[in-house]
Structure formats: structure tokens, C-alpha cells
Motif scaffolding. Structure first.
Motif, PDB file in Angstrom:
ATOM      1  N   THR A   1       2.149   1.776  -3.609  1.00  0.00           N
ATOM      2  CA  THR A   1       1.037   2.003  -4.533  1.00  0.00           C
ATOM      3  C   THR A   1       0.625   3.637  -4.390  1.00  0.00           C
ATOM      4  OG1 THR A   1       0.231  -0.089  -4.406  1.00  0.00           O
ATOM      5  CG2 THR A   1      -1.313   1.499  -5.072  1.00  0.00           C
ATOM      6  N   LEU A   2       0.418   4.075  -3.051  1.00  0.00           N
ATOM      7  CA  LEU A   2      -0.061   5.249  -2.764  1.00  0.00           C
ATOM      8  C   LEU A   2       1.268   6.202  -3.339  1.00  0.00           C
ATOM      9  CD1 LEU A   2      -1.582   5.098   0.704  1.00  0.00           C
ATOM     10  CD2 LEU A   2      -2.830   5.481  -1.679  1.00  0.00           C
TER      11      LEU A   2
ATOM     12  N   LEU B   1      -3.909   8.228   4.427  1.00  0.00           N
ATOM     13  CA  LEU B   1      -4.323   7.175   3.986  1.00  0.00           C
ATOM     14  C   LEU B   1      -3.764   5.972   4.657  1.00  0.00           C
ATOM     15  CD1 LEU B   1      -4.871   8.165   0.304  1.00  0.00           C
ATOM     16  CD2 LEU B   1      -6.739   8.069   2.063  1.00  0.00           C
ATOM     17  N   LEU B   2      -2.602   6.007   5.173  1.00  0.00           N
ATOM     18  CA  LEU B   2      -1.933   4.687   5.610  1.00  0.00           C
ATOM     19  C   LEU B   2      -2.289   4.721   7.251  1.00  0.00           C
ATOM     20  CD1 LEU B   2       1.363   4.599   3.832  1.00  0.00           C
ATOM     21  CD2 LEU B   2      -0.554   3.251   3.357  1.00  0.00           C
TER      22      LEU B   2
ATOM     23  N   ILE C   1       1.016   6.688  -7.115  1.00  0.00           N
ATOM     24  CA  ILE C   1      -0.293   7.248  -7.611  1.00  0.00           C
ATOM     25  C   ILE C   1      -0.082   8.533  -7.320  1.00  0.00           C
ATOM     26  CG2 ILE C   1      -2.705   7.463  -7.123  1.00  0.00           C
ATOM     27  CD1 ILE C   1      -3.136   4.568  -6.738  1.00  0.00           C
ATOM     28  N   PHE C   2       0.225   9.264  -6.237  1.00  0.00           N
ATOM     29  CA  PHE C   2       0.522  10.683  -5.969  1.00  0.00           C
ATOM     30  C   PHE C   2       1.744  11.153  -6.566  1.00  0.00           C
ATOM     31  CE2 PHE C   2      -1.863   9.522  -2.068  1.00  0.00           C
ATOM     32  CZ  PHE C   2      -2.884  10.068  -2.249  1.00  0.00           C
TER      33      PHE C   2
ATOM     34  N   PRO D   1       0.963  -1.229   0.065  1.00  0.00           N
ATOM     35  CA  PRO D   1      -0.162   0.082  -0.145  1.00  0.00           C
ATOM     36  C   PRO D   1       0.761   1.137   0.164  1.00  0.00           C
ATOM     37  CG  PRO D   1      -0.692  -1.400   1.394  1.00  0.00           C
ATOM     38  CD  PRO D   1       0.609  -2.111   1.124  1.00  0.00           C
ATOM     39  N   TYR D   2       1.988   1.168   0.597  1.00  0.00           N
ATOM     40  CA  TYR D   2       2.951   2.355   0.491  1.00  0.00           C
ATOM     41  C   TYR D   2       3.456   2.579  -0.740  1.00  0.00           C
ATOM     42  CZ  TYR D   2       7.143   4.794   2.034  1.00  0.00           C
ATOM     43  OH  TYR D   2       8.079   5.925   1.976  1.00  0.00           O
TER      44      TYR D   2
ATOM     45  N   VAL E   1      -7.746   5.540  -8.549  1.00  0.00           N
ATOM     46  CA  VAL E   1      -8.568   5.431  -7.314  1.00  0.00           C
ATOM     47  C   VAL E   1      -8.892   3.872  -7.088  1.00  0.00           C
ATOM     48  CG1 VAL E   1     -10.421   6.166  -5.824  1.00  0.00           C
ATOM     49  CG2 VAL E   1      -9.141   7.759  -6.973  1.00  0.00           C
TER      50      VAL E   1
ATOM     51  N   VAL F   1      -6.291  13.919   3.525  1.00  0.00           N
ATOM     52  CA  VAL F   1      -6.049  13.810   2.147  1.00  0.00           C
ATOM     53  C   VAL F   1      -6.965  14.676   1.395  1.00  0.00           C
ATOM     54  CG1 VAL F   1      -7.834  12.032   1.382  1.00  0.00           C
ATOM     55  CG2 VAL F   1      -5.648  12.046   0.223  1.00  0.00           C
TER      56      VAL F   1
ATOM     57  N   ILE G   1      -6.176   2.121  -5.256  1.00  0.00           N
ATOM     58  CA  ILE G   1      -6.120   2.201  -4.156  1.00  0.00           C
ATOM     59  C   ILE G   1      -7.218   1.435  -3.280  1.00  0.00           C
ATOM     60  CG2 ILE G   1      -6.471   3.856  -2.039  1.00  0.00           C
ATOM     61  CD1 ILE G   1      -5.550   5.977  -4.088  1.00  0.00           C
TER      62      ILE G   1
ATOM     63  N   ARG H   1      -0.107  10.758   1.428  1.00  0.00           N
ATOM     64  CA  ARG H   1       0.017   9.128   1.749  1.00  0.00           C
ATOM     65  C   ARG H   1      -0.262   8.894   3.168  1.00  0.00           C
ATOM     66  NH1 ARG H   1       5.530   6.637  -0.668  1.00  0.00           N
ATOM     67  NH2 ARG H   1       6.383   8.273   0.914  1.00  0.00           N
TER      68      ARG H   1
END
Length: 287
Positions: free
Chosen positions: A92-93, A248-249, A96-97, A89-90, A145, A166, A148, A245
Motif C-alpha cells: 500500500t505504501l 512508516l513501517l 501511494i509513494f 502495508p508494504y 493518506v 517521512v 494509510i 516507506r
């Protein structure tokens, strides 16, 4: 017998006397924002044109990002000995950002030079093309999105009410995207080498930013947490990623990250308004 002409007696061009004011620059931004139907359409057309005649169309954006993030997450997670439930997840975010930031810089730097015909034929504010870049980056972000959501369903992070942070982070992203496009877009139109320099610089900054690696893995590898972390914190992109990030984490985001981003945003807008005031009227001549 030749006549001597006094330079001071020559009337100034309308561009220098009327166009080069902050009031006209602000009016351009307002008029461009009011022309949202135009830049909405242009942004959508950019996406459609990029994936014309492809079976999946814009969903290739999602697929490409998902494959890259998954491959990098698995590879570097194994190399650094990270827990994949936390690391994927770290990463991936981060991707994306980062894609939003990268597209704002690179697409913004060439938006005027790539639309010479449209700029010369369509009487519209310069800022229309600026908002077009931001809108296009938001469309791409919206496609991502879905990634995510899928990753969070598989590896749910400890999300709390802080996740709503966010939203202001994305607002800051958009505000920065506007001034970045103004500054680099206009200056790159005059000096074409700037676009090439930005491409090289963005690639370099990507590897210097904690996207496919973490600050904790850096400290574990070197044993010099404080000195190495200070070097990382000199990179503004680190702070931009942290404010979006981290919430969201489910991670606490220190205030100094927000302070750095707010400071960069304020400085960028001052620079952007100066560029708009001085060179906005020359874009049509430079393209």
C-alpha cells in the motif's frame, strides 16, 4: 550591387542576451512561488475537471488506489508466501509513494503542451505550471493518506520516532518533482516523443522496483541475495521508496539510501537550472 552584411554586426535577440541567465531562471522560480494563489487554483481545477460530474469526485483517487493496492497485496502475498499483515502495508505504501513519483514524471512531461492556450494568453512565470504539477500531486497524496490510516488501524506496524523521517522524505519528493517537471516538461514540449518514451519507461521501472515484491522474497526465490540485491540497488526508485516507506513501517533506513536520493536531487537541480536558463523563454513558442 548587393551589400555584404557582417553577421557579427547583427544585434542579438533579447532572448539570447538577457533571458538566458541563471539570474533570470532563479527569478522565474521565485516569481512563480510568489504566485501561489494562481497555481493553487489551477491545481484544484485540474482535480475538479478530472472528476467532473462524478458522484464521488476526487475520492475516486482514494478508491482506485485502495482497490489496486489491496488486490495486488493479496495476490502477490499469496504467490510469494508473505505474511499479509506485513506485506499489505508494504504494498500500500509502495503504491501511494509510487503514484506521487509517477504523476510527477508523466504529468510534468505534458503540463506545458496541454496548456498551450493558457501559456500564450496568461503572462505568468513558467514555474507557475511546474508548481501546479507538484501541488496537484500533493492533493492526490493527501487523498491517499486515508488509505494509510485505515491499513495501519487494521495491521499496525511497529512505528517509532523514526516515522517522522517521512517528512524530510516528502520534502525531497517535492524538490525532485520540481526539477523533473522542469526538465521533462520543457524538453517534451520541444520533442514530443519524450512523453511517449517516459510512459513506457515508467511502466517498465514500476515492475523493476520493489513495490509489489520485496528484496527478501527475491532472495528466497533465487538464493543469491547479494548479487540480486546489487542489481535492485542500481534502480534509483528503490532508494526513493525506501526513505519514505521504511520509516512508516518501523524499518531502519540505511544512510546510503538518503545519500543516493540527495545525490540525484542535486544532479537533477543542476540539470533543471540549465534547462531553465537555456529554454525557459522558448516554451511559449514550442507549445
Amino acid at each position: 550591387m548587393s551589400a555584404v552584411v557582417d553577421d557579427d554586426a547583427i544585434p542579438a535577440r533579447p532572448e539570447s542576451s538577457e533571458s538566458r541567465t541563471f539570474a533570470r531562471a532563479v527569478k522565474d522560480l521565485r516569481d512563480g512561488l510568489a504566485s501561489r494563489e494562481l497555481w493553487f487554483h489551477l491545481g484544484w481545477q485540474d482535480i475538479k475537471q478530472r472528476y467532473r460530474r462524478s458522484a464521488l469526485g476526487p475520492f475516486w483517487i482514494t478508491i482506485a488506489t485502495a482497490v489496486t493496492a489491496t488486490a495486488m497485496g493479496l495476490l502477490y502475498g499469496e504467490l510469494f508466501g508473505m505474511d499479509i499483515k506485513v506485506f499489505l502495508p508494504y504494498v500500500t505504501l509502495g503504491f501511494i509513494f509510487w503514484n506521487f513519483i509517477e504523476s510527477s514524471i508523466l504529468d510534468g512531461s505534458e503540463v506545458f503542451s496541454k496548456n498551450e492556450g493558457l501559456i500564450k494568453q496568461l503572462p505568468a512565470p513558467v514555474s507557475v505550471h511546474v508548481y501546479r504539477v507538484v501541488w496537484r500531486a500533493l492533493i492526490i497524496f493527501a487523498h491517499n493518506v486515508a488509505i494509510i490510516v485505515i491499513v495501519f488501524l487494521i495491521f499496525p506496524p511497529p512505528i517509532g520516532w523514526s516515522a517522522f523521517l517521512v517528512v524530510p522524505a516528502l520534502v525531497l519528493y517535492m524538490l525532485n518533482s520540481i526539477w523533473v517537471t522542469i526538465v521533462f516538461g520543457i524538453l517534451s514540449t520541444r520533442f514530443r516523443d519524450i512523453g511517449q518514451l517516459l510512459t513506457t519507461a515508467v511502466r517498465l521501472v514500476f515492475f523493476m522496483t520493489p513495490i509489489i515484491w520485496t528484496t527478501t522474497s527475491l532472495s528466497n526465490a533465487t538464493g543469491e541475495t547479494s548479487s540480486r540485491l546489487k542489481l535492485v540497488e542500481l534502480n534509483p526508485m528503490f532508494h526513493y521508496l525506501e526513505i519514505a516507506r521504511g520509516p512508516l513501517l518501523g524499518q531502519p533506513v540505511e544512510f546510503y539510501h538518503w545519500a543516493v536520493v540527495l545525490g540525484c536531487t542535486a544532479f537533477g537541480w543542476i540539470l533543471g537550472m540549465l534547462v531553465m536558463r537555456n529554454y525557459r523563454a522558448r516554451v511559449a513558442y514550442w507549445v
